[in-house]
Design an enzyme around this catalytic site. Structure first.
Site, PDB file in Angstrom:
ATOM      1  N   SER A 259       0.812  -1.218   0.000  1.00  0.00           N
ATOM      2  CA  SER A 259       0.000   0.000   0.000  1.00  0.00           C
ATOM      3  C   SER A 259       0.843   1.265   0.000  1.00  0.00           C
ATOM      4  O   SER A 259       1.998   1.262   0.430  1.00  0.00           O
ATOM      5  CB  SER A 259      -0.899   0.005   1.239  1.00  0.00           C
ATOM      6  OG  SER A 259      -1.520   1.260   1.390  1.00  0.00           O
ATOM      7  N   GLY A 260       0.221   2.348  -0.435  1.00  0.00           N
ATOM      8  CA  GLY A 260       0.828   3.665  -0.358  1.00  0.00           C
ATOM      9  C   GLY A 260       0.670   4.298   1.015  1.00  0.00           C
ATOM     10  O   GLY A 260       1.224   5.358   1.293  1.00  0.00           O
ATOM     11  N   ASP A 261      -0.106   3.647   1.892  1.00  0.00           N
ATOM     12  CA  ASP A 261      -0.265   4.182   3.253  1.00  0.00           C
ATOM     13  C   ASP A 261      -0.221   2.997   4.222  1.00  0.00           C
ATOM     14  O   ASP A 261       0.253   1.925   3.856  1.00  0.00           O
ATOM     15  CB  ASP A 261      -1.561   5.007   3.342  1.00  0.00           C
ATOM     16  CG  ASP A 261      -1.466   6.113   4.398  1.00  0.00           C
ATOM     17  OD1 ASP A 261      -0.958   5.830   5.497  1.00  0.00           O
ATOM     18  OD2 ASP A 261      -1.903   7.238   4.136  1.00  0.00           O
ATOM     19  N   ASP A 262      -0.689   3.172   5.449  1.00  0.00           N
ATOM     20  CA  ASP A 262      -0.565   2.107   6.445  1.00  0.00           C
ATOM     21  C   ASP A 262      -1.220   0.801   5.959  1.00  0.00           C
ATOM     22  O   ASP A 262      -2.321   0.828   5.414  1.00  0.00           O
ATOM     23  CB  ASP A 262      -1.239   2.529   7.755  1.00  0.00           C
ATOM     24  CG  ASP A 262      -0.667   3.830   8.296  1.00  0.00           C
ATOM     25  OD1 ASP A 262       0.557   4.037   8.192  1.00  0.00           O
ATOM     26  OD2 ASP A 262      -1.455   4.656   8.808  1.00  0.00           O
TER      27      ASP A 262
END
Ligand SMILES: *[C@@H]1O[C@H](CO)[C@@H](O)[C@H](O)[C@H]1NC(C)=O
Ligand SMILES: *[C@@H]1O[C@H](CO)[C@@H](O)[C@H](O)[C@H]1NC(C)=O
Ligand SMILES: *[C@@H]1O[C@H](CO)[C@@H](O)[C@H](O)[C@H]1NC(C)=O
Ligand SMILES: *[C@@H]1O[C@H](CO)[C@@H](O)[C@H](O)[C@H]1NC(C)=O
Ligand SMILES: *[C@@H]1O[C@H](CO)[C@@H](O)[C@H](O)[C@H]1NC(C)=O
Ligand SMILES: *[C@@H]1O[C@H](CO)[C@@H](O)[C@H](O)[C@H]1NC(C)=O
Ligand SMILES: *[C@@H]1O[C@H](CO)[C@@H](O)[C@H](O)[C@H]1NC(C)=O
Ligand SMILES: *[C@@H]1O[C@H](CO)[C@@H](O)[C@H](O)[C@H]1NC(C)=O
Ligand SMILES: *[C@@H]1O[C@H](CO)[C@@H](O)[C@H](O)[C@H]1NC(C)=O
Length: 471
Positions: A259-262
């Site tokens: 993912s690009g985040d958590d």
């Protein structure tokens, strides 16, 4: 026999088909034939269903171009009548099923066959605007509120989203682009959101390219998420994997997230809104998570945690090329608490930070927050950690006047990268202990003969026994 007589009756009414009875004259639709050719499909679920329907019976066309929003909506509206008669499952056959937002119903299974791809429309008009979440408020920049999720459930009981690893593709690129350019007046759609839902299972599916977070259970309880693959480009904004939010009794196991985040972000509301609603996330187990997230955390606790986060158990965690491991994020204004957090057996490879706690993660919905509302952080345990190619071992930043307490690290070995920072531990405003940790921790985590704690018992949700259902 009972099943077959039932399916005859249902076919006469041309409502539903029971595919188990292949000898019946029900071959008028192509997609029924697709199902008939197969032997019975068995799948594990919290509940089995008495009634079965196929999306094509409601006009669904799986050509990747035809919009199927109405097909999904009318299928589910139709199947909702069986909630008190054994429930129903909707089969999505192989094909590409373009759709806008649709709502789920109770005692319902959405089953994605192998080769079924649900494609999210890229047209804003296919996502109705709905009210902001009460525990988040209306963000200043998003005056229109929020777009409904692709798949939305509100006030439901007993919902299953599963299949033979079919795919739900959020096709998020235009949303990411508009967000970066500040062109949106409402927050982006989640891929799947369940609000006020009891008994939810999401399993054996692949989710990809959500415009925003992928799975968002909020104000919910008794949630099982297993064998789920989530894939988003690592450079796109806020494509969190799973966000348990103001929810209780959650079991996440065997998940693979890029993912690009958590990969997983545990939340419970934002500043004055989250404090007012006051629903914590608690009794959460995360087991066998593999995460790749170069810009974010393997598991984040916060930053929106104003309703409190308590009793989180994470074990057998693997992260590769990820910014941080189990990270705590809060800020003045949040209030709430993060306590009784237990983490063990993490294998980490190429990490910027291994231990990262941030007390000044300053993002706010508006200026109405109370800067004196400080989070209570207590009893945070990390056990058996091996990390390779690490840039910074510990950055622990609490409040000098109101420290974060009970931080315990046992048996953690970090091998530093060639470009590691000279200062490996940077600690302020924290209290705790450590044992068998290399490199040697900061003075605020003195060496003490302890092995930290991890609960011996199971959560109630872990005793749920999945039934074998069939189609
Ligand atoms: C939906 O259910 C209604 C009422 O039982 C029935 O009359 C109708 O034919 C069903 N629609 C479809 C497409 O099966
Ligand atoms: C889904 O349900 C919510 C809440 O009742 C409603 O606001 C929304 O318009 C519904 N969406 C659709 C597509 O019917
Ligand atoms: C709102 O948008 C402006 C302009 O894009 C940006 O500078 C600001 O940081 C945003 N505010 C919040 C709270 O995100
Ligand atoms: C769902 O439940 C919540 C909390 O009980 C309630 O406030 C809300 O009005 C309900 N919404 C719907 C659409 O029934
Ligand atoms: C998950 O889907 C795969 C692919 O079709 C299938 O082989 C497997 O049996 C499914 N697993 C479960 C637990 O249903
Ligand atoms: C499901 O599909 C994904 C993506 O193709 C794959 O990586 C994963 O291993 C599959 N999972 C199962 C249980 O078959
Ligand atoms: C320390 O952690 C490693 C890796 O998980 C494990 O193999 C080892 O047994 C642990 N040692 C102690 C003393 O607990
Ligand atoms: C180690 O980490 C650095 C970033 O800090 C990365 O560029 C490099 O490729 C990693 N080395 C290995 C062997 O994974
Ligand atoms: C250590 O942490 C403090 C507080 O977060 C920060 O202000 C400082 O710059 C950090 N020091 C280094 C050398 O990174």
């Amino acid at each position: 026999m009972t099943l077959c007589s039932k399916s005859i009756r249902l076919n006469i009414l041309s409502i539903l088909i029971l595919v188990g009875c292949v000898s019946l004259p029900i071959a008028e639709s192509k997609n029924v034939q697709i199902l008939e050719k197969k032997t019975t499909i068995n799948y594990p679920a919290i509940s089995c269903r008495k009634h079965t329907a196929v999306l094509t019976q409601f006009g669904g066309v799986g050509d990747g171009k035809t919009l199927n929003t109405k097909a999904f909506q009318s299928a589910i509206a139709n199947l909702s009548q069986y909630g008190s008669d054994g429930g129903a499952q909707l089969i999505v056959p192989p094909g590409k099923w373009l759709t806008g937002s649709f709502n789920l119903t109770s005692h319902f299974t959405l089953f994605l066959q192998e080769g079924a791809v649900v494609l999210a429309s890229q047209n804003e008009a296919d996502f109705p605007l709905i009210d902001p979440l009460p525990s988040y408020g209306r963000e200043q920049n998003f005056t229109d509120g929020r777009f409904a999720s692709l798949i939305l459930g509100m006030n439901l009981t007993d919902v299953v989203i599963t299949g033979n690893n079919g795919t739900i593709d959020g096709q998020g690129a235009p949303w990411w682009d508009k967000f970066k350019k500040g062109l949106l007046k409402a927050t982006r759609p989640f891929l799947i959101e369940l609000m006020y839902t009891n008994q939810l299972q999401i399993s054996n599916i692949t989710l990809t390219n959500s415009p925003f977070w992928h799975i968002h259970p909020i104000y919910s309880s008794n949630v099982v998420i297993q064998e789920v693959t989530i894939l988003a480009p690592v450079e796109v904004p806020n494509t969190d994997g799973i966000n348990p939010d103001s929810s209780t009794n959650i079991w996440i196991e065997d998940v693979y997230i890029v993912s690009g985040d958590d990969c997983i972000a545990v939340k419970s509301g934002w500043d004055e809104y989250g404090i007012k609603v006051g629903i914590p996330t608690q009794h959460l187990v995360i087991r066998r998570l593999t995460c790749i997230s170069p810009q974010s955390a393997t598991i984040a606790l916060g930053s929106e945690m104003s309703g409190g986060i308590q009793d989180v158990r994470a074990e057998d965690i693997t992260a590769i090329n990820t910014e941080s491991a189990v990270r705590i994020k809060t800020a003045p204004g949040r209030g709430g608490y993060i306590k009784d957090i237990f983490v063990r057996r993490m294998t980490l490879k190429t990490m910027k930070y291994v231990f990262w706690i941030s007390g000044a993660y300053n993002s706010h919905p508006d200026n109405g927050y109370d800067p004196n509302a400080l989070a209570v952080i207590n009893n945070i345990n990390y056990i058996d950690v091996v990390a390779d190619n690490v840039t910074i071992t510990g950055s622990l930043d609490g409040y000098a006047k109101d420290p974060f307490t009970g931080i315990c690290i046992y048996n953690a070995t970090m091998i530093l990268s060639e470009t590691a920072k000279k200062l490996q531990w940077n600690c302020t405003g924290i209290q705790g202990v450590s044992n068998k940790v290399t490199p040697e921790p900061c003075d605020l985590l003195p060496q003490k003969a302890t092995d930290c704690s991890f609960p011996d018992d199971k959560l109630p949700i872990e005793n749920v026994h999945l039934a074998t259902c069939s189609i």
